[in-house]
Write a protein that holds these residues in place. Structure first.
Motif, PDB file in Angstrom:
ATOM      1  N   CYS A  70       0.845  -1.189   0.000  1.00 15.43           N
ATOM      2  CA  CYS A  70       0.000   0.000   0.000  1.00 15.43           C
ATOM      3  C   CYS A  70       0.885   1.246   0.000  1.00 15.43           C
ATOM      4  N   LEU A  72       0.235   4.031   1.103  1.00 13.80           N
ATOM      5  CA  LEU A  72       0.025   4.834   2.310  1.00 13.80           C
ATOM      6  C   LEU A  72       0.582   4.156   3.559  1.00 13.80           C
ATOM      7  N   CYS A  73       0.178   2.906   3.810  1.00  9.41           N
ATOM      8  CA  CYS A  73       0.587   2.274   5.069  1.00  9.41           C
ATOM      9  C   CYS A  73       1.704   1.246   4.904  1.00  9.41           C
ATOM     10  N   CYS A  92      -6.142  -2.173   0.180  1.00  6.10           N
ATOM     11  CA  CYS A  92      -5.406  -1.984   1.428  1.00  6.10           C
ATOM     12  C   CYS A  92      -6.141  -2.673   2.573  1.00  6.10           C
ATOM     13  N   GLN A  96      -7.478   1.769   3.360  1.00  4.01           N
ATOM     14  CA  GLN A  96      -7.077   3.113   2.954  1.00  4.01           C
ATOM     15  C   GLN A  96      -7.357   3.394   1.491  1.00  4.01           C
TER      16      GLN A  96
HETATM   17 ZN   LIG Z   1      -2.809   1.003   3.384  1.00  2.38          ZN
END
Ligand SMILES: [Zn+2]
Ligand SMILES: [Zn+2]
Length: 138
Positions: A70, A72-73, A92, A96
């Motif tokens: 991901c 983002l994370c 995700c 997300q």
């Molecule tokens: Zn994520």
């Protein structure tokens, strides 16, 4: 944000107030959670529920050799099949967002447009979106 496939910086594309991240290198698209649903509604498509919540309840597809992370994370994305014929998207696990490989979002939208009561109208909206989003930026 970096592309989960080629790790290049993605560009932000805006269409009817819905933002998505687009990788000019591989043509992949990232939607933040719930933006995909907003977008599908904006196109008037009677799509299935695309919230990460719902997608994560679907069975995981096992055969991907190189799991993506991901953007983002940094957790491994979960592969989930949607549509008929199936398109594999990456979701995700922390809800997300959703990743589509190059061409997958086009395939899915075209498929959904064909199933509406007025396929021509729906296709027009889809093409308008795809044109807006992807054409000038290659
Ligand atoms: Zn994520
Ligand atoms: Zn890429």
């Amino acid at each position: 944000m970096l592309c989960p496939v080629c790790h290049k910086v993605m560009i932000i594309v805006e269409h009817h107030r819905i933002e998505l991240d687009y990788c000019t290198q591989c043509g992949g698209v990232w939607f933040d959670a719930s933006e995909l649903d907003l977008f599908i509604n904006a196109c008037g498509l009677p799509g299935p529920d695309f919230s990460p919540e719902t997608l994560l309840r679907k069975p995981e597809v096992k055969e991907t050799p190189h799991p993506r992370k991901c953007p983002l994370c940094r957790q491994k994305l979960r592969d989930v099949a949607i549509g008929e014929p199936a398109v594999i998207v990456d979701v995700c696990r922390r809800r997300q967002g959703i990743w589509f490989d190059g061409g997958e979002i086009q395939q899915l939208l075209t498929q959904m447009a064909a199933r509406t009561a007025s396929p021509e109208d729906a296709s027009k909206k889809v093409l308008e979106f795809l044109g807006d989003t992807f054409k000038a930026r290659k």
